[in-house]
Design a protein around this motif. Structure first.
Motif, PDB file in Angstrom:
ATOM      1  N   ARG A  20       0.846  -1.208   0.000  1.00  0.00           N
ATOM      2  CA  ARG A  20       0.000   0.000   0.000  1.00  0.00           C
ATOM      3  C   ARG A  20       0.874   1.248   0.000  1.00  0.00           C
ATOM      4  NH1 ARG A  20      -0.552   1.267   5.749  1.00  0.00           N
ATOM      5  NH2 ARG A  20       0.391  -0.424   6.941  1.00  0.00           N
ATOM      6  N   ILE A  22       3.076   4.503  -0.597  1.00  0.00           N
ATOM      7  CA  ILE A  22       4.125   4.892  -1.544  1.00  0.00           C
ATOM      8  C   ILE A  22       4.689   3.662  -2.254  1.00  0.00           C
ATOM      9  CG2 ILE A  22       6.465   5.880  -1.675  1.00  0.00           C
ATOM     10  CD1 ILE A  22       5.632   7.817   0.602  1.00  0.00           C
ATOM     11  N   ARG A  42       3.848  -8.417   3.731  1.00  0.00           N
ATOM     12  CA  ARG A  42       3.970  -9.300   4.903  1.00  0.00           C
ATOM     13  C   ARG A  42       2.619  -9.809   5.374  1.00  0.00           C
ATOM     14  NH1 ARG A  42       4.982  -5.141   9.973  1.00  0.00           N
ATOM     15  NH2 ARG A  42       3.346  -3.728   9.316  1.00  0.00           N
ATOM     16  N   ASP A  68       8.848 -10.319   6.421  1.00  0.00           N
ATOM     17  CA  ASP A  68       8.913  -9.129   7.262  1.00  0.00           C
ATOM     18  C   ASP A  68      10.378  -8.676   7.225  1.00  0.00           C
ATOM     19  OD1 ASP A  68       9.316  -7.550   9.678  1.00  0.00           O
ATOM     20  OD2 ASP A  68       7.348  -8.256  10.317  1.00  0.00           O
ATOM     21  N   VAL A  69      10.636  -7.405   6.966  1.00  0.00           N
ATOM     22  CA  VAL A  69      12.040  -6.971   6.845  1.00  0.00           C
ATOM     23  C   VAL A  69      12.815  -7.100   8.156  1.00  0.00           C
ATOM     24  CG1 VAL A  69      11.664  -5.418   4.863  1.00  0.00           C
ATOM     25  CG2 VAL A  69      11.570  -4.487   7.190  1.00  0.00           C
ATOM     26  N   ASN A  95      11.626   0.647   0.985  1.00  0.00           N
ATOM     27  CA  ASN A  95      10.508   1.553   1.275  1.00  0.00           C
ATOM     28  C   ASN A  95       9.775   1.214   2.571  1.00  0.00           C
ATOM     29  OD1 ASN A  95       8.030   3.338   0.418  1.00  0.00           O
ATOM     30  ND2 ASN A  95       7.209   1.279   0.725  1.00  0.00           N
ATOM     31  N   SER A 146      13.871   7.688   2.792  1.00  0.00           N
ATOM     32  CA  SER A 146      14.084   8.334   4.084  1.00  0.00           C
ATOM     33  C   SER A 146      12.904   9.266   4.331  1.00  0.00           C
ATOM     34  CB  SER A 146      15.425   9.076   4.060  1.00  0.00           C
ATOM     35  OG  SER A 146      15.647   9.772   5.259  1.00  0.00           O
ATOM     36  N   TYR A 160      11.781   7.865  14.903  1.00  0.00           N
ATOM     37  CA  TYR A 160      11.550   7.818  13.451  1.00  0.00           C
ATOM     38  C   TYR A 160      12.589   8.685  12.729  1.00  0.00           C
ATOM     39  CZ  TYR A 160       8.970   8.398   9.018  1.00  0.00           C
ATOM     40  OH  TYR A 160       8.603   8.440   7.694  1.00  0.00           O
ATOM     41  N   LYS A 164      15.536   7.550  10.060  1.00  0.00           N
ATOM     42  CA  LYS A 164      15.594   8.087   8.689  1.00  0.00           C
ATOM     43  C   LYS A 164      16.912   8.837   8.442  1.00  0.00           C
ATOM     44  CE  LYS A 164      11.623   6.557   7.210  1.00  0.00           C
ATOM     45  NZ  LYS A 164      11.570   5.538   6.167  1.00  0.00           N
ATOM     46  N   GLY A 191       8.343  14.800   1.979  1.00  0.00           N
ATOM     47  CA  GLY A 191       7.727  15.596   3.049  1.00  0.00           C
ATOM     48  C   GLY A 191       6.426  14.921   3.408  1.00  0.00           C
ATOM     49  N   ILE A 193       3.180  13.242   2.455  1.00  0.00           N
ATOM     50  CA  ILE A 193       2.579  12.583   1.296  1.00  0.00           C
ATOM     51  C   ILE A 193       1.264  11.960   1.761  1.00  0.00           C
ATOM     52  CG2 ILE A 193       2.923  10.839  -0.518  1.00  0.00           C
ATOM     53  CD1 ILE A 193       5.046  13.154  -0.552  1.00  0.00           C
ATOM     54  N   THR A 195      -0.990   9.412   2.446  1.00  0.00           N
ATOM     55  CA  THR A 195      -1.082   7.945   2.556  1.00  0.00           C
ATOM     56  C   THR A 195      -1.761   7.616   3.892  1.00  0.00           C
ATOM     57  OG1 THR A 195       0.968   7.633   3.792  1.00  0.00           O
ATOM     58  CG2 THR A 195       1.158   7.570   1.396  1.00  0.00           C
TER      59      THR A 195
HETATM   60  P1  NDP Z   1       2.270   3.140   4.825  1.00  0.00           P
HETATM   61  O1  NDP Z   1       2.123   3.038   6.293  1.00  0.00           O
HETATM   62  O2  NDP Z   1       1.094   3.536   3.996  1.00  0.00           O
HETATM   63  O3  NDP Z   1       2.883   1.767   4.221  1.00  0.00           O
HETATM   64  C1  NDP Z   1       4.030   1.204   4.785  1.00  0.00           C
HETATM   65  C2  NDP Z   1       4.312  -0.101   4.098  1.00  0.00           C
HETATM   66  O4  NDP Z   1       5.473  -0.680   4.730  1.00  0.00           O
HETATM   67  C3  NDP Z   1       3.167  -1.094   4.241  1.00  0.00           C
HETATM   68  O5  NDP Z   1       3.009  -1.828   3.039  1.00  0.00           O
HETATM   69  C4  NDP Z   1       3.653  -1.998   5.355  1.00  0.00           C
HETATM   70  O6  NDP Z   1       3.160  -3.321   5.291  1.00  0.00           O
HETATM   71  C5  NDP Z   1       5.150  -2.013   5.079  1.00  0.00           C
HETATM   72  N1  NDP Z   1       5.892  -2.463   6.243  1.00  0.00           N
HETATM   73  C6  NDP Z   1       5.935  -1.908   7.472  1.00  0.00           C
HETATM   74  N2  NDP Z   1       6.722  -2.638   8.279  1.00  0.00           N
HETATM   75  C7  NDP Z   1       7.178  -3.684   7.546  1.00  0.00           C
HETATM   76  C8  NDP Z   1       8.019  -4.781   7.815  1.00  0.00           C
HETATM   77  N3  NDP Z   1       8.551  -4.978   9.030  1.00  0.00           N
HETATM   78  N4  NDP Z   1       8.288  -5.653   6.827  1.00  0.00           N
HETATM   79  C9  NDP Z   1       7.755  -5.496   5.594  1.00  0.00           C
HETATM   80  N5  NDP Z   1       6.937  -4.463   5.281  1.00  0.00           N
HETATM   81  C10 NDP Z   1       6.658  -3.583   6.250  1.00  0.00           C
HETATM   82  O7  NDP Z   1       3.475   4.147   4.633  1.00  0.00           O
HETATM   83  P2  NDP Z   1       3.840   5.146   3.444  1.00  0.00           P
HETATM   84  O8  NDP Z   1       3.495   4.554   2.147  1.00  0.00           O
HETATM   85  O9  NDP Z   1       3.301   6.466   3.825  1.00  0.00           O
HETATM   86  O10 NDP Z   1       5.417   5.217   3.631  1.00  0.00           O
HETATM   87  C11 NDP Z   1       6.326   4.466   2.853  1.00  0.00           C
HETATM   88  C12 NDP Z   1       7.739   4.903   3.206  1.00  0.00           C
HETATM   89  O11 NDP Z   1       7.868   6.304   2.975  1.00  0.00           O
HETATM   90  C13 NDP Z   1       8.075   4.670   4.677  1.00  0.00           C
HETATM   91  O12 NDP Z   1       9.423   4.289   4.802  1.00  0.00           O
HETATM   92  C14 NDP Z   1       7.868   6.051   5.292  1.00  0.00           C
HETATM   93  O13 NDP Z   1       8.650   6.228   6.457  1.00  0.00           O
HETATM   94  C15 NDP Z   1       8.327   6.948   4.158  1.00  0.00           C
HETATM   95  N6  NDP Z   1       7.770   8.292   4.238  1.00  0.00           N
HETATM   96  C16 NDP Z   1       6.414   8.524   4.159  1.00  0.00           C
HETATM   97  C17 NDP Z   1       5.941   9.816   4.242  1.00  0.00           C
HETATM   98  C18 NDP Z   1       4.479  10.154   4.157  1.00  0.00           C
HETATM   99  O14 NDP Z   1       4.137  11.331   4.292  1.00  0.00           O
HETATM  100  N7  NDP Z   1       3.586   9.211   3.903  1.00  0.00           N
HETATM  101  C19 NDP Z   1       6.834  10.964   4.424  1.00  0.00           C
HETATM  102  C20 NDP Z   1       8.231  10.596   4.480  1.00  0.00           C
HETATM  103  C21 NDP Z   1       8.670   9.318   4.386  1.00  0.00           C
HETATM  104  P3  NDP Z   1       1.708  -3.709   5.893  1.00  0.00           P
HETATM  105  O15 NDP Z   1       0.722  -3.310   4.831  1.00  0.00           O
HETATM  106  O16 NDP Z   1       1.825  -5.177   6.115  1.00  0.00           O
HETATM  107  O17 NDP Z   1       1.545  -2.946   7.168  1.00  0.00           O
END
Ligand code: NDP
Length: 252
Positions: A20, A22, A42, A68-69, A95, A146, A160, A164, A191, A193, A195
């Motif tokens: 889901r 990004i 996961r 799971d990472v 990501n 990041s 967090y 990052k 910044g 986004i 989601t």
């Molecule tokens: P979401 O919370 O929407 O999605 C995070 C994704 O990471 C999910 O698919 C989740 O899986 C997966 N995930 C989390 N933990 C694990 C794990 N241990 N192993 C495998 N997969 C895992 O986040 P975003 O899409 O918003 O964010 C994506 C990246 O961008 C992140 O690194 C976030 O820190 C970074 N970011 C986001 C920002 C924002 O504004 N949204 C701003 C800056 C950075 P599951 O569906 O199973 O939970």
């Protein structure tokens, strides 16, 4: 206008946390470029099957890898099996990430571990697991997701932000270590986004954040995906160790 990168066609690229947000948008954008997207998830296998079909409809080849990472054994097993039996991987987007917004005083030690283990150690171990593979591949590009808070810091996001910021030091080191083998490694710092991660913010907090963004809106996952495609492609062939902000001007 969406840029087209012909070298991404059939390139095998792993995206972690692709179910889901990004990660999913990046996977869809790569599929639209004709890449073979190895999407990591996961959770739900049925949802992963639906995502595979969606990626194939978008124009790519798709393979789901469930791990799971933070589970080193499961992750290395899945990647070893895939690279030995299906195809070598020559692109990576670290990501997967989590956040827990709370004051430092209230952060529990296990929450700090969970954030660092997922956002920083997870990305390091996935990169390490693929690095032997990368040495034999051509035109490898790694993109680490990041955050602007890794550069600015943020109240209530100490762990967090630390995870990052750590990712930036890690990425610059990988860029230096693997450059002679034509492996590039860059960082994207989004910044705010739109989601599920930012949906969790209260409306009042969102309005306050928007006031501090010169472009006056949150970014879209598609905008982050387009930047990531550029960094994975040969269009960015002379960029490595770079930290690119995509934040609507928030950091200015
Ligand atoms: P979401 O919370 O929407 O999605 C995070 C994704 O990471 C999910 O698919 C989740 O899986 C997966 N995930 C989390 N933990 C694990 C794990 N241990 N192993 C495998 N997969 C895992 O986040 P975003 O899409 O918003 O964010 C994506 C990246 O961008 C992140 O690194 C976030 O820190 C970074 N970011 C986001 C920002 C924002 O504004 N949204 C701003 C800056 C950075 P599951 O569906 O199973 O939970």
């Amino acid at each position: 206008m969406i840029a087209s990168y012909s070298d991404l066609k059939n390139k095998v690229i792993l995206v972690t946390g692709a179910a889901r947000g990004i990660g999913k948008s990046i996977s869809l954008a790569l599929a639209a470029q004709g890449a073979h997207v190895v999407f990591n998830y996961r959770g739900d296998d049925a949802k992963a099957m639906a995502l595979k079909e969606e990626l194939e409809r978008a124009g790519g080849k798709a393979s789901g890898l469930r791990f799971d990472v933070t589970d080193h054994e499961a992750m290395t097993k899945a990647l070893d099996e895939f690279t030995k039996t299906v195809a070598p991987i020559s692109g990576l987007v670290n990501n997967a990430g989590i956040s827990k917004d709370t004051l430092l005083l209230r952060l529990k030690p296990e929450e700090i571990s969970q954030i660092i283990d997922t956002n920083l150690k997870g990305a390091m171990l996935v990169t390490q697991a693929l690095s032997r593979n990368f040495l034999k591949a051509e035109n490898v590009s790694i993109v680490n997701m990041s955050s602007i808070v890794g550069l600015m810091g943020n109240a209530s996001q100490a762990a967090y932000a630390a995870s990052k910021a750590g990712l930036i030091g890690f990425s610059k080191s990988v860029a230096k270590e693997l450059a002679t083998r034509n492996v590039r490694c860059n960082v994207v710092c989004p910044g705010f986004i739109q989601t599920e991660m930012t949906d969790a913010l209260q409306d009042k907090a969102k309005d306050e954040y928007i006031k501090s963004i010169p472009l006056n809106r949150f970014g879209s996952t598609d905008e982050v995906a387009q930047l990531t495609c550029f960094l994975l492609s040969n269009a960015s062939s002379y960029l490595t160790g770079e930290v690119i902000k995509i934040d609507g001007g928030l950091y200015i």
